[in-house]
Enzyme design. Structure first.
Site, mmCIF file in Angstrom:
data_model
loop_
_atom_site.group_PDB
_atom_site.id
_atom_site.type_symbol
_atom_site.label_atom_id
_atom_site.label_comp_id
_atom_site.label_asym_id
_atom_site.label_seq_id
_atom_site.Cartn_x
_atom_site.Cartn_y
_atom_site.Cartn_z
ATOM 1 N N GLN A 1 0.845 -1.086 0.133
ATOM 2 C CA GLN A 1 0.064 -0.080 0.239
ATOM 3 C C GLN A 1 0.826 1.372 -0.025
ATOM 4 O OE1 GLN A 1 -3.461 -0.019 2.535
ATOM 5 N NE2 GLN A 1 -4.292 1.803 1.627
ATOM 6 N N PHE A 2 1.012 1.868 -1.213
ATOM 7 C CA PHE A 2 2.062 2.738 -1.301
ATOM 8 C C PHE A 2 1.487 4.236 -0.786
ATOM 9 C CE2 PHE A 2 -0.650 3.184 -4.944
ATOM 10 C CZ PHE A 2 -0.754 4.642 -5.186
ATOM 11 N N THR A 3 0.184 4.092 -0.684
ATOM 12 C CA THR A 3 -0.487 5.232 -0.153
ATOM 13 C C THR A 3 -0.118 5.517 1.332
ATOM 14 O OG1 THR A 3 -2.514 4.198 0.592
ATOM 15 C CG2 THR A 3 -2.530 5.111 -1.825
#
Length: 150
Positions: free
Chosen positions: A78-80
């Site tokens: 989850q790069f966010t």
């Protein structure tokens, strides 16, 4: 390396209407990676996750670890998690590692977690549009950043 850990009664990941991961009683681990993450971050974070005492004992006190409770794990990239929101209303993801750096670290994290846990870890698919469903138990949600070890 940053994680959001959620203690779950059940969790699953669906990609293009196909369930690719499903667990009961364990942890859903959302994993964000930055360019300067290393094997040291992986080792520290994996050890922290499997030994974190967030599962109930016989008296209902959070006194058992993932290892003690024989829990399962799903890891989802989850790069966010590394979104910068200081300026404007559109988050910037400039801090998140690009796939050429992130994918090997993601795979190494999963492998280390399997070694520390002593059993397979389920995953989503890096970069895919995933539908993650969970029943948060507690609720217990913990954020850990390997850059804040001290």
């Amino acid at each position: 390396m940053k994680v959001v850990i959620q203690r779950v009664s059940k969790a699953s990941v669906v990609i293009e209407n196909i369930k690719v991961a499903e667990i009961s009683n364990g942890l859903l681990v959302l994993l964000g990676i930055v360019d300067d993450d290393t094997q040291s971050d992986i080792n520290w974070l994996s050890n922290k996750i499997v030994n974190l005492r967030i599962f109930g004992d016989d008296e209902g006190v959070m006194n058992k670890s993932l290892l003690d409770s024989n829990g399962n794990v799903i890891v989802v990239s989850q790069f966010t998690l590394h979104a910068a929101t200081k300026k404007g209303n559109r988050p910037s993801y400039i801090k998140a590692a690009k796939p050429d750096v992130a994918i090997p670290l993601y795979k190494a994290f999963v492998k280390q977690l399997e070694l520390d846990l002593g059993k397979p870890v389920q995953t989503g698919q890096f970069g895919a549009d995933m539908k993650v469903e969970l029943l948060n138990d507690g609720p217990v949600t913990i954020i850990i950043d390997s850059k804040n070890k001290e």
